[in-house]
Design a protein around this motif. Structure first.
Motif, PDB file in Angstrom:
ATOM      1  N   GLU A  11      37.704-118.959  57.410  1.00 56.11           N
ATOM      2  CA  GLU A  11      36.635-119.972  57.368  1.00 56.11           C
ATOM      3  C   GLU A  11      36.275-120.356  55.941  1.00 56.11           C
ATOM      4  N   GLN A  12      36.360-119.400  55.024  1.00 58.14           N
ATOM      5  CA  GLN A  12      36.001-119.669  53.630  1.00 58.14           C
ATOM      6  C   GLN A  12      37.222-119.703  52.717  1.00 58.14           C
ATOM      7  N   ASP A  13      38.406-119.430  53.274  1.00 56.72           N
ATOM      8  CA  ASP A  13      39.659-119.402  52.531  1.00 56.72           C
ATOM      9  C   ASP A  13      39.578-118.477  51.317  1.00 56.72           C
ATOM     10  N   ILE A  14      39.045-117.275  51.553  1.00 56.29           N
ATOM     11  CA  ILE A  14      38.962-116.275  50.485  1.00 56.29           C
ATOM     12  C   ILE A  14      39.497-114.944  50.989  1.00 56.29           C
ATOM     13  N   GLU A  15      39.841-114.094  50.037  1.00 57.73           N
ATOM     14  CA  GLU A  15      40.296-112.747  50.361  1.00 57.73           C
ATOM     15  C   GLU A  15      39.294-111.741  49.821  1.00 57.73           C
ATOM     16  N   GLY A  16      39.373-110.542  50.339  1.00 65.46           N
ATOM     17  CA  GLY A  16      38.492-109.480  49.886  1.00 65.46           C
ATOM     18  C   GLY A  16      38.972-108.148  50.414  1.00 65.46           C
ATOM     19  N   TRP A  17      38.150-107.138  50.227  1.00 70.68           N
ATOM     20  CA  TRP A  17      38.477-105.776  50.647  1.00 70.68           C
ATOM     21  C   TRP A  17      37.401-105.249  51.579  1.00 70.68           C
ATOM     22  N   ALA A  18      37.805-104.817  52.768  1.00 72.32           N
ATOM     23  CA  ALA A  18      36.864-104.208  53.713  1.00 72.32           C
ATOM     24  C   ALA A  18      36.624-102.764  53.285  1.00 72.32           C
TER      25      ALA A  18
ATOM     26  N   PHE B 231      33.749-100.961  54.637  1.00 74.54           N
ATOM     27  CA  PHE B 231      33.057-100.277  55.720  1.00 74.54           C
ATOM     28  C   PHE B 231      33.335-100.977  57.043  1.00 74.54           C
ATOM     29  N   ILE B 232      33.244-100.214  58.130  1.00 69.24           N
ATOM     30  CA  ILE B 232      33.283-100.757  59.484  1.00 69.24           C
ATOM     31  C   ILE B 232      31.997-100.337  60.173  1.00 69.24           C
ATOM     32  N   ILE B 233      31.369-101.283  60.882  1.00 65.40           N
ATOM     33  CA  ILE B 233      30.167-100.990  61.663  1.00 65.40           C
ATOM     34  C   ILE B 233      30.520-101.230  63.129  1.00 65.40           C
ATOM     35  N   ASP B 234      30.291-100.238  63.957  1.00 67.36           N
ATOM     36  CA  ASP B 234      30.586-100.337  65.391  1.00 67.36           C
ATOM     37  C   ASP B 234      29.309-100.038  66.164  1.00 67.36           C
ATOM     38  N   TYR B 235      28.782-101.045  66.857  1.00 70.16           N
ATOM     39  CA  TYR B 235      27.539-100.883  67.602  1.00 70.16           C
ATOM     40  C   TYR B 235      27.752-100.429  69.043  1.00 70.16           C
ATOM     41  N   GLY B 236      29.011-100.250  69.435  1.00 67.28           N
ATOM     42  CA  GLY B 236      29.273 -99.756  70.779  1.00 67.28           C
ATOM     43  C   GLY B 236      30.255-100.621  71.541  1.00 67.28           C
TER      44      GLY B 236
ATOM     45  N   PHE C 176      33.122-105.809  59.829  1.00 67.03           N
ATOM     46  CA  PHE C 176      33.699-105.360  58.573  1.00 67.03           C
ATOM     47  C   PHE C 176      32.771-105.760  57.436  1.00 67.03           C
ATOM     48  N   VAL C 177      32.448-104.821  56.552  1.00 60.61           N
ATOM     49  CA  VAL C 177      31.676-105.116  55.348  1.00 60.61           C
ATOM     50  C   VAL C 177      32.699-105.309  54.234  1.00 60.61           C
ATOM     51  N   ILE C 178      32.756-106.544  53.721  1.00 60.75           N
ATOM     52  CA  ILE C 178      33.829-106.947  52.816  1.00 60.75           C
ATOM     53  C   ILE C 178      33.268-107.343  51.458  1.00 60.75           C
ATOM     54  N   LEU C 179      33.903-106.829  50.405  1.00 62.09           N
ATOM     55  CA  LEU C 179      33.638-107.280  49.043  1.00 62.09           C
ATOM     56  C   LEU C 179      34.674-108.353  48.741  1.00 62.09           C
ATOM     57  N   THR C 180      34.227-109.608  48.598  1.00 63.51           N
ATOM     58  CA  THR C 180      35.158-110.717  48.399  1.00 63.51           C
ATOM     59  C   THR C 180      35.654-110.742  46.961  1.00 63.51           C
ATOM     60  N   ASP C 181      36.705-111.526  46.736  1.00 63.56           N
ATOM     61  CA  ASP C 181      37.238-111.688  45.385  1.00 63.56           C
ATOM     62  C   ASP C 181      36.261-112.402  44.462  1.00 63.56           C
ATOM     63  N   LYS C 182      35.236-113.024  45.049  1.00 59.08           N
ATOM     64  CA  LYS C 182      34.191-113.685  44.259  1.00 59.08           C
ATOM     65  C   LYS C 182      33.081-112.712  43.865  1.00 59.08           C
ATOM     66  N   GLY C 183      33.187-111.453  44.301  1.00 60.71           N
ATOM     67  CA  GLY C 183      32.192-110.434  43.954  1.00 60.71           C
ATOM     68  C   GLY C 183      31.003-110.384  44.893  1.00 60.71           C
ATOM     69  N   GLU C 184      31.105-111.016  46.055  1.00 64.16           N
ATOM     70  CA  GLU C 184      30.008-111.042  47.018  1.00 64.16           C
ATOM     71  C   GLU C 184      30.301-110.097  48.180  1.00 64.16           C
ATOM     72  N   TRP C 185      29.257-109.449  48.702  1.00 66.24           N
ATOM     73  CA  TRP C 185      29.380-108.602  49.888  1.00 66.24           C
ATOM     74  C   TRP C 185      28.989-109.414  51.107  1.00 66.24           C
ATOM     75  N   TRP C 186      29.866-109.420  52.144  1.00 66.97           N
ATOM     76  CA  TRP C 186      29.592-110.123  53.385  1.00 66.97           C
ATOM     77  C   TRP C 186      29.982-109.237  54.552  1.00 66.97           C
TER      78      TRP C 186
END
Length: 68
Positions: free
Chosen positions: A14-21, A23-28, A35-45
């Motif tokens: 959707e944003q045409d960016i790459e990053g590194w996951a 953390f994983i959050i599993d609610y059940g 996935f908690v991802i640190l993007t190549d732009k330095g943002e956490w999403w």
């Protein structure tokens, strides 16, 4: 919440960016995996598993044409 060690390279179409996951959050069983991802732009999403894909990995035969 599970910390990934090593982190997993991910692609967010959707944003045409790459990053590194990191953390994983599993609610059940009735929820997506997040996935908690640190993007190549330095943002956490946080993205659910329907919004992310694995990055290009020639070793695993995952090429750019398979991103869609």
């Amino acid at each position: 919440m599970l910390q990934l060690n090593p982190p997993i390279p991910m692609y967010i179409p959707e944003q045409d960016i790459e990053g590194w996951a990191h953390f994983i959050i599993d609610y059940g069983p009735e929820s997506y995996i997040y996935f908690v991802i640190l993007t190549d732009k330095g943002e956490w999403w946080t993205y659910d598993n329907t919004k992310v894909k694995g990055c290009i990995n020639k070793t695993m035969n995952r090429y750019e044409k398979n991103r869609d």
